[in-house]
Design a protein around this motif. Structure first.
Motif, PDB file in Angstrom:
ATOM      1  N   GLU A  89       0.834  -1.206   0.000  1.00  0.00           N
ATOM      2  CA  GLU A  89       0.000   0.000   0.000  1.00  0.00           C
ATOM      3  C   GLU A  89       0.867   1.253   0.000  1.00  0.00           C
ATOM      4  OE1 GLU A  89      -3.818  -2.022   2.297  1.00  0.00           O
ATOM      5  OE2 GLU A  89      -2.523  -0.625   3.392  1.00  0.00           O
ATOM      6  N   ARG A  90       1.942   1.218   0.795  1.00  0.00           N
ATOM      7  CA  ARG A  90       2.849   2.377   0.823  1.00  0.00           C
ATOM      8  C   ARG A  90       3.544   2.545  -0.518  1.00  0.00           C
ATOM      9  NH1 ARG A  90       5.308   1.228   6.763  1.00  0.00           N
ATOM     10  NH2 ARG A  90       3.542   2.028   7.914  1.00  0.00           N
ATOM     11  N   ASP A  92       2.449   1.526  -3.441  1.00  0.00           N
ATOM     12  CA  ASP A  92       1.456   1.993  -4.413  1.00  0.00           C
ATOM     13  C   ASP A  92       1.195   3.485  -4.237  1.00  0.00           C
ATOM     14  OD1 ASP A  92       1.289  -0.557  -5.385  1.00  0.00           O
ATOM     15  OD2 ASP A  92      -0.628  -1.017  -4.430  1.00  0.00           O
ATOM     16  N   ALA A  93       1.161   3.928  -2.987  1.00  0.00           N
ATOM     17  CA  ALA A  93       0.907   5.344  -2.727  1.00  0.00           C
ATOM     18  C   ALA A  93       2.032   6.210  -3.291  1.00  0.00           C
ATOM     19  CB  ALA A  93       0.768   5.591  -1.231  1.00  0.00           C
ATOM     20  N   PRO A  97       0.726   8.643  -6.714  1.00  0.00           N
ATOM     21  CA  PRO A  97       0.359   9.646  -5.718  1.00  0.00           C
ATOM     22  C   PRO A  97      -1.037  10.212  -5.899  1.00  0.00           C
ATOM     23  CG  PRO A  97       2.052  10.476  -7.211  1.00  0.00           C
ATOM     24  CD  PRO A  97       1.875   9.025  -7.508  1.00  0.00           C
ATOM     25  N   LEU A  99      -3.637   8.623  -6.271  1.00  0.00           N
ATOM     26  CA  LEU A  99      -4.617   7.707  -5.695  1.00  0.00           C
ATOM     27  C   LEU A  99      -4.519   7.588  -4.177  1.00  0.00           C
ATOM     28  CD1 LEU A  99      -4.414   4.837  -8.322  1.00  0.00           C
ATOM     29  CD2 LEU A  99      -6.049   6.709  -8.190  1.00  0.00           C
ATOM     30  N   VAL A 100      -3.695   8.445  -3.554  1.00  0.00           N
ATOM     31  CA  VAL A 100      -3.527   8.365  -2.104  1.00  0.00           C
ATOM     32  C   VAL A 100      -4.830   8.812  -1.412  1.00  0.00           C
ATOM     33  CG1 VAL A 100      -2.268   9.279  -0.130  1.00  0.00           C
ATOM     34  CG2 VAL A 100      -1.065   8.757  -2.241  1.00  0.00           C
ATOM     35  N   ALA A 101      -5.313   7.977  -0.525  1.00  0.00           N
ATOM     36  CA  ALA A 101      -6.513   8.330   0.211  1.00  0.00           C
ATOM     37  C   ALA A 101      -6.151   9.263   1.357  1.00  0.00           C
ATOM     38  CB  ALA A 101      -7.164   7.075   0.764  1.00  0.00           C
ATOM     39  N   SER A 103      -6.533  10.411   5.031  1.00  0.00           N
ATOM     40  CA  SER A 103      -7.030   9.762   6.247  1.00  0.00           C
ATOM     41  C   SER A 103      -7.227  10.768   7.351  1.00  0.00           C
ATOM     42  CB  SER A 103      -6.074   8.683   6.709  1.00  0.00           C
ATOM     43  OG  SER A 103      -4.783   9.221   6.910  1.00  0.00           O
TER      44      SER A 103
END
Ligand code: SF4
Length: 103
Positions: A89-90, A92-93, A97, A99-101, A103
């Motif tokens: 996940e990190r 992919d983030a 960039p 697509l980073v959710a 939080s």
């Protein structure tokens, strides 16, 4: 005669590391959870698997393979399922960039 020119070449080198794994010949139930397993049994089994991995001569190759193939189950390269998921996940983030959710 079949045309094999488009088939991938020999894959032996890609899988060679698996022959050297410290887990070779062990019960796979140490590395993969049975149906319905709950804590603390899961924690104990996972720690036992990771202990084997710590002494494994191909831990880096195994970890690289599991992350590259996004292996969802089991302990690979000393990492459990949730640890690999977090790394991916990190990763992919960082690579996506947009697509980073938040939080
Ligand atoms: S790192 Fe662990 S799972 Fe991977 S080959 Fe070695 S002992 Fe097996």
């Amino acid at each position: 005669m079949s045309d094999v020119s488009r088939l991938p070449g020999p894959m032996d080198d890609v899988w060679q590391w698996q022959r050297l794994g410290a887990c070779r010949g062990m019960d796979s139930g140490v590395f993969f959870h049975p149906d319905g397993e709950r804590n603390p049994s899961r924690s104990r089994r996972t720690e036992q698997a990771k202990q084997v991995c710590r002494g494994c001569p191909v831990i880096s190759e195994c970890r690289r393979f599991a992350l590259a193939s996004r292996e969802p189950f089991g302990v690979w390269g000393g990492l459990g399922e949730s640890e690999r998921r977090t790394i991916l996940e990190r990763r992919d983030a960082v690579t996506m960039p947009g697509l980073v959710a938040v939080s």
